[in-house]
Design an enzyme around this catalytic site. Structure first.
Site, mmCIF file in Angstrom:
data_model
loop_
_atom_site.group_PDB
_atom_site.id
_atom_site.type_symbol
_atom_site.label_atom_id
_atom_site.label_comp_id
_atom_site.label_asym_id
_atom_site.label_seq_id
_atom_site.Cartn_x
_atom_site.Cartn_y
_atom_site.Cartn_z
ATOM 1 N N ASP A 61 75.086 56.291 25.307
ATOM 2 C CA ASP A 61 75.576 55.655 24.121
ATOM 3 C C ASP A 61 74.978 56.415 22.931
ATOM 4 O O ASP A 61 74.026 57.169 23.105
ATOM 5 C CB ASP A 61 75.048 54.226 24.211
ATOM 6 C CG ASP A 61 75.432 53.367 23.068
ATOM 7 O OD1 ASP A 61 76.553 53.515 22.600
ATOM 8 O OD2 ASP A 61 74.605 52.540 22.673
ATOM 9 N N CYS A 106 53.193 43.576 59.972
ATOM 10 C CA CYS A 106 54.109 44.555 60.534
ATOM 11 C C CYS A 106 55.533 44.256 60.094
ATOM 12 O O CYS A 106 55.954 43.108 60.029
ATOM 13 C CB CYS A 106 53.995 44.624 62.050
ATOM 14 S SG CYS A 106 54.824 43.308 62.894
ATOM 15 N N CYS A 137 57.821 42.440 62.431
ATOM 16 C CA CYS A 137 57.650 40.986 62.451
ATOM 17 C C CYS A 137 58.404 40.363 61.284
ATOM 18 O O CYS A 137 58.998 39.297 61.421
ATOM 19 C CB CYS A 137 56.190 40.573 62.321
ATOM 20 S SG CYS A 137 55.050 41.623 63.183
ATOM 21 N N ASP A 180 76.879 47.073 25.188
ATOM 22 C CA ASP A 180 77.198 47.876 26.356
ATOM 23 C C ASP A 180 76.816 47.251 27.694
ATOM 24 O O ASP A 180 76.734 47.933 28.693
ATOM 25 C CB ASP A 180 76.720 49.331 26.229
ATOM 26 C CG ASP A 180 75.332 49.452 25.684
ATOM 27 O OD1 ASP A 180 74.589 48.481 25.815
ATOM 28 O OD2 ASP A 180 75.004 50.520 25.142
ATOM 29 N N ASP A 222 71.472 51.112 24.630
ATOM 30 C CA ASP A 222 70.422 50.251 24.086
ATOM 31 C C ASP A 222 70.682 48.787 24.379
ATOM 32 O O ASP A 222 69.936 47.920 23.966
ATOM 33 C CB ASP A 222 70.268 50.487 22.584
ATOM 34 C CG ASP A 222 71.544 50.140 21.827
ATOM 35 O OD1 ASP A 222 72.576 49.884 22.471
ATOM 36 O OD2 ASP A 222 71.501 50.117 20.588
#
Ligand code: ADP
Ligand code: MG
Length: 708
Positions: A403, A18, A21, A595, A591
Site C-alpha cells: 500500500d 512427547c 502423546c 485494507d 497500514d
C-alpha cells in the site's frame, strides 16, 4: 483452520513431554466428543476444550496418559507440590536404573563375582527404567495404538531378553529414559523461554482514589480509573497519561529498543516500562482488552495453526511405525528361511536393532518446537506471526505488494495549499473538510484535523466511503469531501493536479480543494533494496490515490509496477491477479487503514503498526508491532531461518536413521549404538530448534538472521 468458539477454555497440560502423546490425546478426545473441538498444543503444553467438557477430558486423559494432568485457570492450588514429588520420583528411578546398569558390569570385570549378579542387576535396571515404557505400551495396545514408540521399545527389549542379551535390553531402556528426561528438560526450557512473554503483564496496579494510592489487582481496575506508575515499573494497563512525562521502553512489546518519549495526552500500553518520572495514567481498557493481552491471545492461537510439514509428520508417524514393524518382521523371518546357513537368532537380533532405530522421536519433537521457537523469535523482534503455516508461506514469497500511504510513506500528510471557488474562503473549506473528517482515522483526516482552526464536532450524519472519501449531511446540505472518484460519483467534473487532493463539494458543486503532500519513509528505499537482495522478484505498489503522486513516489523508490485509483476491493483483485499462474504466495503489506479485505485475501497479509488498529490485528497473518517497514525483511529472514533449522533437523534425523538402518541390517551395529544415536540426535535436534530463539540476540546468531 476450524473456527474457535468463545466458550472454549485454554488449560495447561502438565507433564506433556512427547508430541505423539499430544496427538493421541487430541485424537481420543475428538473421537469421544464426536467433533473437531479439541486442540492439543504440544509446544505450549496447552489444550483448548469446550468448558462443559473439561471433566470428560480429565477422565480421558487420565486413562490414556496417566502422566499428564490437565490444569485449568480456576484450579490453581496446592497440587503443584504433588507434581514436584512425581518429578523427583522420576529422577530417582532413572538415577537408580543408571547405577544398577553400571554395577551390572562389575561381575564381568571382576571374575570373583558370580555372573548371575550381573544378570540380576541388568534386570533390575531394565525394570526400573522400563516399567513406565512397558506400562504405556500395554495401555497403548489396550487403546489399539499398537504402533507407538513405547510398543517399539518394549518389543525390542523383550526380544533382546528372550535372546539372553540382558545388558542390551537394559541399555535400551536406560538410554531411552535418560534421553527422555533430557529431552523433557530441553522442551521445558524452550517453552518457558517463549512463554516468558506472558510475564510482561504486571498483576497489580497503584489505583489512585481520593488522592490515596492503593495497590490492587489489575482485574479490579476499570476503564476510567486513574492509576500511578512509578519510575522503573511496568505499565499495568493501557491508558492515557494525565500527568508527568517519561521515556517508555516498549522493547518487550514492539522489539523497538530505543526509548520513546511520552507525555500528557499520549497513549501508553501495558507491558512497556516507565523509564522516566512518575506518571498518572487514565485507564482506557480493561486488563483483558489491553494490547498485550490481545497479542498473547494471538500467540497462543498461533501455535495451533500447524505448518504443512507438521501436519505431514503427524500423518507420516501413523504409517511409518507400522511400516517399520513390518520391515523388522521381514528381516527377522525371511533371510533365515531363504538363505542357507543363516540363523534366526542373528536375524531376530538385527530386526530388534531396526525396531529401536525406527523411533521417529527426533522429528516429532523437534519440528513443532522449531516453529514454536520461530514464532517466539519473531515476537521478540516485534513481529506477531499468527501461525506456523504463515512462517512457511513467507519462505516461498517472491511477490510483494504494498500500500502507499502509511506503508511506503510515513502516513503523515501535510497540507500544501488550499484552493477555493467563488464564495468560499480557505477557512470555510478547511472547516467543512474537518467536520466531515471528524470521525475518520485516515491519515488524510488526521492532517486536516491537525490544521483545522478549532476542533469541530460534526453536527450531521457522516458516511465514510472507503477509498473515496466522506459524505456529510449537515442540516439540509450534502457535503462531499474526497478524491476525484467521489466527485465523479457526485456528478462533479474536477481536474486533478500533480498531488494528492481532497475536493470539497457542497450540494453538487465544487467549493474548493485541499492539496496534500506526504513523504516517503526514510527506510523505504533500503527496505525495498533489501527485499530485492533477498530474492523478491516483484514489488508492486497498490494505492487508492491518483496517478501523479503515485508515479512520483514509485519512481523515487525505483518501483516499476504501480497501480492507482484502486478501491479496497480492487486491491483484492490485483493481489489475486498477481498470484494467478503460479502457486507462489503473495505478500501484501499495508497500514491496516482501508485494507483489511486485501490483508485477508493475500497469502501473507502484513499489517504495520499493530498496536493501533484492531481491524488489522484481525485480518493480517503477520503484524508488525512497531511502525517499521524494515521488519518485513526481518520477518522473511526469521521464516527462512526457521525452515532451515526444521529441514536440518529432518535431514539429520532421517539421514542418521538411514545409516543405522543399513548398518543394522548388515549386522554392523548393536542395539546400544542404535539407542545412543537415536537419543543423541533427538537432543541435538531439540537444541537446534530451541536455539533459534536466541538468534538475533547473540553475535553469531545475529549474523544468521542477516544471511538466512
Ligand atoms: P492508500 O491505498 O494510499 O492507502 P486508501 O485506500 O486509504 O489509500 O484511500 C484511497 C484514496 O481515497 C485516498 O488517496 C483519498 O483520495 C481517498 N480517501 C480515502 N479516505 C478518505 C478520507 N477519509 N477523506 C478524504 N479522502 C479519502
Ligand atoms: Mg492505506
Amino acid at each position: 483452520m476450524a473456527s474457535i468458539g468463545g466458550e472454549r477454555m485454554h488449560c495447561e497440560l502438565e507433564g506433556l513431554d512427547c508430541p505423539v502423546c499430544a496427538q493421541k490425546i487430541e485424537d481420543a478426545l475428538n473421537k469421544e466428543l464426536g467433533r473437531n473441538e479439541v486442540r492439543v498444543n504440544f509446544p505450549t503444553a496447552t489444550i483448548r476444550v469446550p468448558e462443559q467438557h473439561i471433566e470428560r477430558a480429565r477422565q480421558v486423559i487420565a486413562r490414556i496418559e496417566p502422566g499428564v494432568r490437565i490444569r485449568c485457570p480456576e484450579d490453581r492450588g496446592p497440587e503443584r507440590n504433588g507434581d514436584a514429588g512425581v518429578f523427583r520420583r522420576h529422577h530417582l528411578r532413572v538415577g537408580l536404573a543408571v547405577l544398577a546398569f553400571a554395577a551390572g558390569w562389575l561381575p564381568r570385570l571382576v571374575t570373583a563375582l558370580p555372573a548371575a549378579w550381573g544378570t540380576a542387576l541388568f534386570l533390575l535396571a531394565f525394570a526400573l527404567a522400563g516399567y513406565p515404557v512397558i506400562a504405556a505400551a500395554l495401555r497403548g495396545i489396550g487403546q489399539k495404538h499398537v504402533f507407538d514408540e513405547n510398543v517399539l521399545m518394549t518389543l525390542a527389549t523383550v526380544g533382546a531378553l528372550a535372546l539372553g542379551e540382558y545388558p542390551e535390553a537394559a541399555a535400551v531402556m536406560v538410554f531411552f529414559s535418560v534421553g527422555e528426561t533430557l529431552q523433557a528438560a530441553a522442551v521445558g526450557k524452550s517453552r518457558s523461554a517463549i512463554t516468558s512473554l506472558m510475564a510482561l503483564r504486571p498483576e497489580s496496579a497503584h489505583l489512585l482514589r481520593d488522592g490515596v494510592d492503593k495497590v490492587v489487582a489489575v482485574e479490579d481496575v476499570s476503564p476510567g480509573d486513574l492509576i500511578a506508575v512509578y519510575p522503573g515499573e511496568r505499565i499495568p494497563l493501557d491508558g492515557v497519561i494525565t500527568s508527568g512525562e517519561t521515556s517508555l521502553d516498549t522493547s518487550a512489546l514492539t522489539g523497538e529498543s530505543n526509548p520513546r518519549p511520552a507525555t500528557i495526552g499520549d497513549e501508553v500500553h501495558a507491558g512497556s516500562i516507565n523509564g522516566g518520572g512518575a506518571l498518572q495514567v487514565r485507564v482506557i481498557r480493561g486488563h483483558d482488552q489491553s494490547a498485550v493481552a490481545r497479542i498473547l491471545d494471538l500467540v497462543q492461537n498461533a501455535v495451533e495453526r500447524r505448518a504443512p510439514v507438521e501436519r505431514f509428520l503427524t500423518r507420516f508417524a501413523r504409517w511409518y511405525t507400522p511400516g517399520v514393524v513390518a520391515v523388522a518382521g521381514a528381516v527377522a523371518i525371511l533371510p533365515p528361511l531363504l538363505i542357507a546357513e543363516q540363523t534366526f537368532s542373528t536375524w531376530i537380533y538385527r530386526a530388534l536393532v531396526l525396531l529401536v532405530i525406527s523411533c521417529p522421536c527426533a522429528l516429532v519433537v523437534s519440528v513443532p518446537l522449531g516453529y514454536f521457537a520461530g514464532i517466539g523469535l519473531a515476537s521478540r523482534n516485534g513481529i506477531l506471526v499468527k501461525g506456523a503455516d504463515v512462517l512457511d508461506s513467507l519462505v516461498f514469497v517472491r511477490t510483494v505488494a504494498m500500500d502507499k500511504t502509511g506503508t511506503l510513506t510515513d502516513g503523515r500528510f501535510a497540507i500544501r495549499g488550499i484552493e477555493t471557488e467563488e464564495g468560499f474562503t480557505e477557512d470555510d473549506i478547511l472547516e467543512l473538510a474537518a467536520r466531515a473528517e471528524s470521525r475518520s482515522n485516515h491519515p488524510i483526516a488526521e492532517a486536516i484535523l491537525r490544521s483545522a482552526p478549532n476542533r469541530v464536532n460534526d453536527s450531521g450524519a457522516l458516511e465514510e466511503i472507503p477509498g473515496r472519501g466522506i459524505l456529510l449531511h449537515l442540516r439540509d446540505h450534502r457535503i462531499a469531501v474526497g478524491n476525484p472518484r467521489l466527485m465523479e460519483a457526485e456528478g462533479i467534473a474536477v481536474r486533478s493536479g500533480g498531488n494528492t487532493e481532497v475536493f470539497v463539494a457542497v450540494d453538487g458543486s465544487l467549493a474548493g480543494k485541499i492539496v496534500l503532500g506526504e513523504t516517503a519513509r526514510a527506510e523505504s528505499r533500503a527496505t525495498l533494496a533489501d527485499l530485492r537482495a533477498m530474492g523478491i522478484e516483484r514489488i508492486v505498489l497498490l494505492t487508492g490515490d491518483v496517478e501523479q503522486p503515485t508515479a512520483k513516489l514509485a519512481k523515487s523508490l525505483g518501483i516499476e509496477d504501480y497501480f492507482w485509483g484502486l478501491l479496497p476491493e480492487d486491491k483484492v483483485t490485483h493481489v489475486e491477479n498477481l498470484r494467478r499462474g503460479s502457486n507462489e504466495p503473495v505478500l501484501f503489506a499495508g497500514d491496516g487503514i482501508n485494507d483489511a479485505p486485501v490483508l485477508a485475501a493475500a497469502d501473507v497479509g502484513v499489517a504495520l503498526g499493530g498496536l493501533g488498529s484492531d481491524a488489522a490485528l484481525e485480518a493480517a497473518d503477520l503484524v508488525i508491532m512497531e511502525d517499521r517497514l524494515e521488519r518485513i525483511p526481518t520477518a522473511l529472514r526469521i521464516a527462512r531461518l526457521t525452515r532451515k533449522r526444521v529441514l536440518q533437523n529432518t535431514a539429520g534425523a532421517l539421514g542418521l536413521k538411514a545409516v543405522f538402518l543399513t548398518l543394522a541390517v548388515l549386522g554392523l551395529t548393536g542395539i546400544w549404538a542404535a539407542v545412543f544415536a537415536d537419543v543423541g540426535v533427538t537432543i541435538l535436534a531439540v537444541i537446534n530448534s530451541a536455539s533459534l530463539l536466541r538468534a538475533g540476540v547473540s553475535g553469531r546468531a545475529r549474523k544468521d538472521l542477516r544471511t538466512a
